[in-house]
Design a protein around this motif. Structure first.
Motif, PDB file in Angstrom:
ATOM      1  N   ALA A   1       4.378  39.693  59.393  1.00  0.00           N
ATOM      2  CA  ALA A   1       5.699  39.222  59.851  1.00  0.00           C
ATOM      3  C   ALA A   1       5.760  37.694  59.932  1.00  0.00           C
ATOM      4  O   ALA A   1       4.774  36.996  59.736  1.00  0.00           O
ATOM      5  CB  ALA A   1       6.082  39.862  61.183  1.00  0.00           C
ATOM      6  N   LYS A   2       6.958  37.211  60.233  1.00  0.00           N
ATOM      7  CA  LYS A   2       7.161  35.761  60.328  1.00  0.00           C
ATOM      8  C   LYS A   2       6.522  35.238  61.615  1.00  0.00           C
ATOM      9  O   LYS A   2       6.475  35.971  62.611  1.00  0.00           O
ATOM     10  CB  LYS A   2       8.663  35.456  60.326  1.00  0.00           C
TER      11      LYS A   2
ATOM     12  N   GLY B   1       2.341  36.895  58.376  1.00  0.00           N
ATOM     13  CA  GLY B   1       2.189  37.529  57.063  1.00  0.00           C
ATOM     14  C   GLY B   1       2.553  36.643  55.892  1.00  0.00           C
ATOM     15  O   GLY B   1       2.744  37.146  54.779  1.00  0.00           O
TER      16      GLY B   1
ATOM     17  N   LEU C   1       3.079  43.793  56.330  1.00  0.00           N
ATOM     18  CA  LEU C   1       3.400  42.932  55.181  1.00  0.00           C
ATOM     19  C   LEU C   1       4.427  43.580  54.269  1.00  0.00           C
ATOM     20  O   LEU C   1       4.733  43.054  53.211  1.00  0.00           O
ATOM     21  CB  LEU C   1       2.132  42.646  54.360  1.00  0.00           C
ATOM     22  N   GLY C   2       4.938  44.747  54.662  1.00  0.00           N
ATOM     23  CA  GLY C   2       5.778  45.539  53.768  1.00  0.00           C
ATOM     24  C   GLY C   2       4.889  46.210  52.721  1.00  0.00           C
ATOM     25  O   GLY C   2       3.712  45.875  52.577  1.00  0.00           O
ATOM     26  N   SER C   3       5.482  47.166  52.014  1.00  0.00           N
ATOM     27  CA  SER C   3       4.728  47.923  51.018  1.00  0.00           C
ATOM     28  C   SER C   3       5.055  47.387  49.613  1.00  0.00           C
ATOM     29  O   SER C   3       6.209  47.026  49.373  1.00  0.00           O
ATOM     30  CB  SER C   3       5.134  49.387  51.128  1.00  0.00           C
TER      31      SER C   3
ATOM     32  N   LYS D   1       2.233  45.529  49.629  1.00  0.00           N
ATOM     33  CA  LYS D   1       1.293  44.470  50.038  1.00  0.00           C
ATOM     34  C   LYS D   1       0.338  44.926  51.129  1.00  0.00           C
ATOM     35  O   LYS D   1      -0.859  44.662  51.075  1.00  0.00           O
ATOM     36  CB  LYS D   1       2.083  43.275  50.568  1.00  0.00           C
TER      37      LYS D   1
ATOM     38  N   GLY E   1       4.838  48.232  58.164  1.00  0.00           N
ATOM     39  CA  GLY E   1       6.156  47.825  57.660  1.00  0.00           C
ATOM     40  C   GLY E   1       6.877  46.867  58.589  1.00  0.00           C
ATOM     41  O   GLY E   1       6.338  45.828  58.963  1.00  0.00           O
TER      42      GLY E   1
ATOM     43  N   ARG F   1      20.389  46.414  52.347  1.00  0.00           N
ATOM     44  CA  ARG F   1      19.373  47.456  52.145  1.00  0.00           C
ATOM     45  C   ARG F   1      19.896  48.579  51.251  1.00  0.00           C
ATOM     46  O   ARG F   1      19.130  49.329  50.675  1.00  0.00           O
ATOM     47  CB  ARG F   1      18.955  48.071  53.493  1.00  0.00           C
TER      48      ARG F   1
ATOM     49  N   ARG G   1      18.706  48.787  47.906  1.00  0.00           N
ATOM     50  CA  ARG G   1      17.298  49.137  47.804  1.00  0.00           C
ATOM     51  C   ARG G   1      17.080  50.639  47.978  1.00  0.00           C
ATOM     52  O   ARG G   1      16.343  51.262  47.246  1.00  0.00           O
ATOM     53  CB  ARG G   1      16.529  48.375  48.885  1.00  0.00           C
TER      54      ARG G   1
END
Ligand code: UDP
Length: 232
Positions: free
Chosen positions: A101-102, A128, A152-154, A156, A177, A211, A214
């Motif tokens: 994350a940030k 991240g 880090l999200g997927s 990653k 996530g 979103r 996506r």
């Protein structure tokens, strides 16, 4: 316990408490899988291999639960964010690392978790947005955490954990996530009614219309693909 196949990937069928017990007794990689990840795995053999080698693959979300249902398996979803929170609770006192994350989101998350879990023992924390993955891998493994949450999200986070696995063979490592965004208080989780109905994705899409692009093509295509697999 049985692993069931969905679009070529295998998913574990534990109930929530049993999945927690299993993760604690069998350190390694926990993948919280969703339709987008199953789709990605079908197109990327390296990612499919990471899932195949994960110690635990849990069905995160209603999409995967629905897919499993279409294949004739009545398996309840395990929201990754709740799974990760329970592990944090149970690992109090033991060394824990948070990565992802940030920076401002991460520091808010740390603050909130510390006040909620007074015995949380954070030995390593990093945002991240790093370039030198090798450096982070060596820094975190030097701290010997026993639980590592990676946001880090997927894909990653799954790739990162896969690289970390040989360095920390006794740790439980979960890709979480957007969980830190929620724990930081910056992104709110869907109201309970949406959670109960399995419609968090709908709530999030209403709140964050970008979103839509996506997830929209993914979900109906996912259902079609599952049905095709079933009937073939
Ligand atoms: N993220 C990160 N580094 C990156 C990309 C993403 O730390 O290079 C973080 C992002 O800030 C967010 C989390 O990964 O906290 C999950 O991102 P996203 O919502 O895109 O993933 P999802 O949960 O939908 O898979």
């Amino acid at each position: 316990m049985e692993r069931v196949k969905l679009l070529g990937s295998e998913i574990d069928t534990y109930r929530f408490d049993d999945a927690i017990d299993y993760a604690k007794a069998n350190p390694g990689q926990v993948v919280t899988i969703n339709p987008e990840m199953l789709d990605y795995a079908q197109k990327h053999p390296d990612f499919a291999n990471i899932i195949k080698n994960a110690e635990l693959v849990i069905p995160d979300g209603i999409g995967v639960q629905l897919g499993l249902m279409l294949m004739g398996h009545n398996i309840k979803r395990i929201p990754g964010i709740e799974f990760a929170k329970r592990l944090l609770t149970e690992f109090q006192g033991r060394p824990v690392a948070l990565i992802g994350a940030k920076p401002e989101i991460l520091s808010k998350t740390v603050e909130n978790l510390k006040s909620e879990l007074p015995n949380l023992n954070l030995v390593y924390v990093h945002d991240g947005y790093f370039k030198d993955t090798e450096l982070i891998l060596s820094e975190v493994s030097a701290k010997k955490p026993e639980l590592i949450l990676v946001a880090l999200g997927s894909p990653k986070q799954e790739e990162f954990i896969y690289s970390l696995k040989p360095l920390l063979p006794n740790a439980v490592m979960v890709g979480v996530g957007g969980s830190f965004d929620v724990w930081s208080g910056v992104v709110e989780r869907a109201p309970e009614i949406y959670q109960k109905l399995g419609l968090e994705w709908l709530y999030r899409t209403i709140k964050e219309p970008k979103r839509f692009k996506r997830i929209f093509p993914v979900l109906p295509l996912f259902v079609l693909k599952v049905l095709k697999e079933k009937w073939s």
